[in-house]
Design an enzyme around this catalytic site. Structure first.
Site, PDB file in Angstrom:
ATOM      1  CD  GLU A  66      -3.290   0.307   2.074  1.00  0.00           C
ATOM      2  OE1 GLU A  66      -4.055  -0.665   1.909  1.00  0.00           O
ATOM      3  OE2 GLU A  66      -3.312   0.999   3.091  1.00  0.00           O
TER       4      GLU A  66
ATOM      5  CG  HIS B 256       7.117 -29.701  -0.124  1.00  0.00           C
ATOM      6  ND1 HIS B 256       7.691 -30.887  -0.497  1.00  0.00           N
ATOM      7  CD2 HIS B 256       7.863 -29.227   0.913  1.00  0.00           C
ATOM      8  CE1 HIS B 256       8.718 -31.145   0.300  1.00  0.00           C
ATOM      9  NE2 HIS B 256       8.854 -30.149   1.153  1.00  0.00           N
TER      10      HIS B 256
ATOM     11  CE  LYS C  36     -12.360   2.000   1.391  1.00  0.00           C
ATOM     12  NZ  LYS C  36     -11.716   2.966   2.249  1.00  0.00           N
TER      13      LYS C  36
END
Ligand code: PA5
Length: 447
Positions: A288, A309, A423
């Site tokens: 961010e 793995h 948003k």
């Protein structure tokens, strides 16, 4: 005072001849800009001297409120998202025994999280779990208006009030939010919740050493003073002005040099699953802060040896745009050796008597050498052990290096304009009042 260490010898080939002087100058200047508040986003530098500024009386108040909630609760639900939950979750997971949550220790409430997703099933199952338990709520939102925690708080508050009544509920809720702005502040004032303030000048992802991180950690029974002391001691390490002596400058400089040479993904690796959420916190901090203006290193993480793995193949032979930063822990908390077996069917007697941690360390060394051979430069950060003090150091180390890294990229590391995009769409799709025009446009687009 012992500090965490950084070793960049396995990435040094990416430091060109003149880089050392160049980055000495750049990191020093970035640090001066932080100190003098002259760089981008300087209105969000409250975190910079937080470890020395946080008053003993505030730590005492946090501990007092935490003890009060601990006495009242079997479960404390921490409601928040992003910077308002990741730091607390990271510290609690790193410090807790890994199976502690499966046993009921009287006087030691379970810390659960909500508000970090919008899953109906998550919330339903959480409420079901809380049904027969005494629970309290810590609701954290700097803005006080973020949808995910606000919706979760509404649901959980309603549940708590219908269970114990409004008055008792108000004594079991603590709010952490802005001093004067936002719906959560208004609610806290109106309902007389106990509350703590997130200072205006501290961004969410830099807030773990404020009540945002410290209250939940104290509720989990850990020593927050030691965390703050670790961060404080690491701040003094920051007085070293030579690149080679200053771990923060070293980390910021080498990752920037790697980025400039197309190593655009950084993988934070650990060899202890207790650090998995430290990696989640770190990803938010760096992602961010740096990911803007079409720039920034992509922060990824793996937990070894588990992920050898799954992701090991890619790291060894995939696209060569990655470098690895390993958090290595010198000393485990417990001791356990491999037993000898007279039948030796599994042919493992060559390990008999050896500590599991020794085997893990050899896996760590072997992995590092293999990845270096595969063209993945390696940075190693060593913590003497996982405890409050060294985690405090690690947090401050990453925060400061993140700020300096942002300045090396010439971006503002303290804002997050891109987070608003989803948003706006979500509010438009949900017909939120005030978003009528956006609603019309988005519905048109979806036809
Ligand atoms: O780092 C940040 O600023 C964000 O991740 C915020 O912490 C997150 O969006 C939550 O915001 P708020 O605390 O205002 O609810």
């Amino acid at each position: 005072m012992e500090t965490l260490k950084i070793d960049i010898k396995n990435a040094l080939s990416f430091f060109k001849k003149n880089d050392f002087d160049h980055y000495s100058e750049l990191t020093k200047n970035a640090d001066i800009a932080l100190k003098n508040k002259t760089g981008k986003g300087s209105e969000f530098l409250g975190w910079y001297d937080l470890p020395v500024k946080i008053a003993n009386s505030e730590i005492a108040a946090i501990n007092a409120h935490a003890n009060d909630l601990r006495k009242k609760s079997d479960v404390i639900v921490v409601i928040g998202i992003g910077g308002s939950y990741l730091g607390a979750k990271a510290l609690i997971e790193a410090l807790s025994g890994q199976f502690d949550h499966l046993t009921n220790k009287p006087g030691n409430p379970l810390i659960l999280f909500a508000g970090q997703n919008l899953s109906e099933d998550y919330m339903f199952e959480l409420m079901d779990f809380l049904k027969d338990r005494k629970f309290s709520l810590i609701v954290i939102s700097k803005s006080g208006t973020t949808t995910e925690p606000a919706v979760s708080f509404r649901i959980l508050k309603n549940e708590l009030e219908s269970k114990v009544g409004k008055k008792e509920a108000s004594e079991r809720i603590i709010a952490i939010t802005d001093a004067s702005k936002g719906a959560l502040r208004s609610m806290a004032n109106q309902e007389a919740y106990k509350s703590f303030i997130i200072d205006d000048n501290i961004g969410g992802r830099f807030s773990v050493l404020s009540p945002v991180g410290l209250l939940p950690v104290a509720c989990a029974g850990f020593d927050i003073e030691k965390i703050v002391n670790g961060a404080k001691d690491f701040m003094y390490h920051g007085n070293k002005t030579e690149l080679a002596d200053n771990h923060v400058y070293t980390y910021a400089a080498i990752r920037h040099a790697l980025y400039k040479q197309n190593k655009t993904t950084e993988i934070l690796a650990n060899f202890d699953p207790r650090l998995n959420y430290i990696a989640e916190w770190w990803k938010q901090l760096y992602g961010e802060s740096e990911g803007k203006e079409n720039k920034g290193i992509f922060p990824a993480s793996v937990s070894f040896t588990t992920d050898l793995h799954s992701m090991g193949q890619y790291i060894q032979e995939g696209l060569r745009n990655i470098f690895e930063t390993v958090i290595s822990v010198e000393k485990p908390k417990h001791n356990l050796t491999v037993p000898s077996d007279p039948d030796n069917f599994d042919k493992l007697n060559f390990l008999a008597g050896k500590h599991l941690d020794y085997i893990n360390k050899m896996a760590e060394l072997g992995t590092m050498l293999a990845h270096i051979d595969g063209g993945v430069p390696n940075i190693k950060i060593t913590l003497p052990e996982i405890n409050e003090y060294y985690l405090g150091q690690l947090i401050y180390f990453f925060e400061k290096a993140c700020a300096i890294s942002g300045y090396l990229l010439e971006i503002n590391p303290f804002d997050q304009p891109g987070v608003e995009e989803y948003k706006r769409n979500m509010f438009a799709l949900l017909d939120k009042p005030g978003f009528e025009e956006e609603t019309r446009k988005i519905k048109e687009r979806l036809k």
